[in-house]
Design an enzyme around this catalytic site. Structure first.
Site, mmCIF file in Angstrom:
data_model
loop_
_atom_site.group_PDB
_atom_site.id
_atom_site.type_symbol
_atom_site.label_atom_id
_atom_site.label_comp_id
_atom_site.label_asym_id
_atom_site.label_seq_id
_atom_site.Cartn_x
_atom_site.Cartn_y
_atom_site.Cartn_z
ATOM 1 N N LYS A 112 0.817 -1.216 0.000
ATOM 2 C CA LYS A 112 0.000 0.000 0.000
ATOM 3 C C LYS A 112 0.850 1.265 0.000
ATOM 4 C CE LYS A 112 -4.450 -1.689 1.575
ATOM 5 N NZ LYS A 112 -5.625 -1.516 2.416
ATOM 6 N N LYS A 195 -5.585 -10.092 -5.973
ATOM 7 C CA LYS A 195 -6.864 -10.170 -5.272
ATOM 8 C C LYS A 195 -7.795 -9.036 -5.690
ATOM 9 C CE LYS A 195 -6.947 -7.684 -0.876
ATOM 10 N NZ LYS A 195 -8.353 -7.275 -0.850
ATOM 11 N N LYS A 198 -10.883 -3.341 -2.886
ATOM 12 C CA LYS A 198 -11.595 -2.060 -2.935
ATOM 13 C C LYS A 198 -10.695 -0.958 -3.447
ATOM 14 C CE LYS A 198 -14.202 -2.595 1.288
ATOM 15 N NZ LYS A 198 -13.062 -2.783 2.222
HETATM 16 P P1 ATP Z 1 -8.752 -2.247 0.796
HETATM 17 O O1 ATP Z 1 -8.246 -2.376 -0.609
HETATM 18 O O2 ATP Z 1 -9.219 -0.872 1.156
HETATM 19 O O3 ATP Z 1 -7.822 -2.851 1.803
HETATM 20 P P2 ATP Z 1 -10.246 -4.684 0.701
HETATM 21 O O4 ATP Z 1 -10.932 -4.993 -0.567
HETATM 22 O O5 ATP Z 1 -8.953 -5.396 0.971
HETATM 23 O O6 ATP Z 1 -10.098 -3.119 0.800
HETATM 24 P P3 ATP Z 1 -10.955 -4.890 3.471
HETATM 25 O O7 ATP Z 1 -12.015 -4.036 4.075
HETATM 26 O O8 ATP Z 1 -9.524 -4.540 3.714
HETATM 27 O O9 ATP Z 1 -11.253 -4.963 1.892
HETATM 28 O O10 ATP Z 1 -11.168 -6.389 3.903
HETATM 29 C C1 ATP Z 1 -12.377 -6.881 4.477
HETATM 30 C C2 ATP Z 1 -12.335 -8.391 4.511
HETATM 31 O O11 ATP Z 1 -12.460 -8.913 3.184
HETATM 32 C C3 ATP Z 1 -11.013 -8.939 5.042
HETATM 33 O O12 ATP Z 1 -11.317 -10.048 5.866
HETATM 34 C C4 ATP Z 1 -10.274 -9.382 3.820
HETATM 35 O O13 ATP Z 1 -9.355 -10.427 4.080
HETATM 36 C C5 ATP Z 1 -11.420 -9.849 2.942
HETATM 37 N N1 ATP Z 1 -11.081 -9.772 1.522
HETATM 38 C C6 ATP Z 1 -10.739 -8.653 0.856
HETATM 39 N N2 ATP Z 1 -10.520 -8.918 -0.436
HETATM 40 C C7 ATP Z 1 -10.717 -10.267 -0.586
HETATM 41 C C8 ATP Z 1 -10.626 -11.153 -1.700
HETATM 42 N N3 ATP Z 1 -10.311 -10.710 -2.904
HETATM 43 N N4 ATP Z 1 -10.891 -12.469 -1.498
HETATM 44 C C9 ATP Z 1 -11.228 -12.927 -0.264
HETATM 45 N N5 ATP Z 1 -11.333 -12.142 0.822
HETATM 46 C C10 ATP Z 1 -11.073 -10.823 0.671
HETATM 47 MG MG MG Z 2 -7.740 -4.801 2.613
#
Ligand code: ATP
Ligand code: MG
Length: 332
Positions: A112, A195, A198
């Site tokens: 990040k 992955k 967001k």
């Molecule tokens: P950011 O990019 O802002 O970190 P994010 O998409 O990683 O957002 P988070 O809010 O950080 O989302 O994560 C929330 C939950 O979703 C966490 O438990 C994370 O491990 C899970 N998660 C996020 N992306 C994935 C994915 N692609 N597959 C499975 N689990 C996921």
């Molecule tokens: Mg995340």
């Protein structure tokens, strides 16, 4: 009942399929068997300095999606992280227990901060995993449902719990990650080895829970696939198709070998068409309930406040003990 705790960031206008399959769906299932605490990680979102109005809105949208996906306020305590101030307090105590080298090994910070630029990334982004340890330890959680990207952070939480316990006496439960192999990492549709995320996925690579059906269908149909036309799971040579098969299987409940047999001799289009339909069918009702909940902001805020009150009672109990163990004087 064992305790379960997890958090999700309000860093976008919607959760995505990875959040849903990797995390939120487990939250809903675990509220049946566990004493459940789930929070919207607004303090974590602050690490990337969102605009105040945007953060407020996204926090409510996140809460509405959690309830919309099936969390029951009578069974699970759902709240905003900042509403239980003890999270921040414990984070400081744990920051003082963490080595610089140890914190510097966190790969998510490296990823990040590289995106924001090492020198513009905040110290908060650096200490983020320690706040996350505080989130977990303060509730004495047994299980933490997350995607595999959080595994290293969970390891740090365990280390900090053990270290604190051995330095100051038994205080924290050592938490276990709850990671379901089949959905631990849902890939980006345009870049299936990365992955779905967001903050880093392009809109084309990500299926948002609150998106219109027509947009969802379009994105699924345009998902990157691999050379050849066979529908088989093969992580090495066919990451795109493998990701699609995983998504289908996770939603439909049909095993991957059965899907391979069912789609034998058909093209990628047939698989995508089915996925588009089951995604739309799954997201539709959640989106509808989410929108209904957002229409009454005051009621939504009351649900969060009630969840926060229950969480706070548990957090305060832990903190009394923590302060005393550290040698801090009573607050009253
Ligand atoms: P950011 O990019 O802002 O970190 P994010 O998409 O990683 O957002 P988070 O809010 O950080 O989302 O994560 C929330 C939950 O979703 C966490 O438990 C994370 O491990 C899970 N998660 C996020 N992306 C994935 C994915 N692609 N597959 C499975 N689990 C996921
Ligand atoms: Mg995340």
């Amino acid at each position: 009942r064992p305790r379960v705790l997890s958090g999700i960031q309000p860093t976008a206008d919607s959760f995505h399929l990875g959040n849903y399959l990797g995390a939120v769906r487990q939250y809903v299932a675990l509220q049946e068997t566990h004493e459940a605490f789930y929070f919207i990680a607004d303090l974590h979102a602050l690490t990337v300095t969102p605009k105040p109005d945007e953060l407020r809105r996204r926090t409510r949208v996140a809460a509405a999606q959690l309830f919309g996906a099936g969390l029951d306020p009578d069974r699970a305590a759902v709240f905003a992280q900042s509403q239980v101030r003890e999270h921040s307090e414990l984070a400081w105590y744990l920051i003082c227990q963490t080595g610089m080298g140890e914190a510097g090994r966190m790969t998510q910070f490296k990823d990040k901060s590289a995106r924001y630029g090492e020198s513009t990334a905040s110290v908060g982004l650096f200490t983020y995993p320690i706040l996350q340890a505080a989130d977990i330890l303060i509730y004495q959680a047994d299980q933490v449902p997350v995607g595999v990207d959080q595994k290293q952070h969970l390891e740090l939480s365990r280390d900090l719990a053990q270290r604190f316990n051995s330095r100051y006496g038994p205080t924290f439960k050592v938490p276990n990650p709850y990671i379901l192999k089949e959905v631990e990492k849902i890939g980006d549709l345009q870049e299936p080895t990365a992955k779905m995320s967001k903050s880093s996925s392009s809109p084309q690579g990500i299926l948002d829970l609150l998106e219109e059906p027509s947009a969802l269908r379009k994105k699924v149909m345009r998902a990157v696939t691999d050379t050849g036309s066979e529908i088989v799971a093969d992580e090495e040579n066919k990451p795109g198709v493998t990701n699609l098969l995983r998504i289908h299987s996770a939603i439909s409940g049909v095993g991957i070998p059965d899907l391979e047999a069912r789609f034998a001799g058909q093209g990628y289009g047939a698989l995508k068409k089915e996925i588009a339909e089951i995604v739309v069918e799954t997201f539709g009702p959640i989106k509808e309930r989410t929108e209904k909940l957002l229409a009454d902001e005051a009621a939504l805020d009351r649900m969060l406040a009630a969840g926060a009150a229950r969480a706070r009672a548990v957090a305060q109990e832990t903190m009394e003990k923590v302060r005393d163990r550290l040698g801090l004087l009573p607050t009253s």
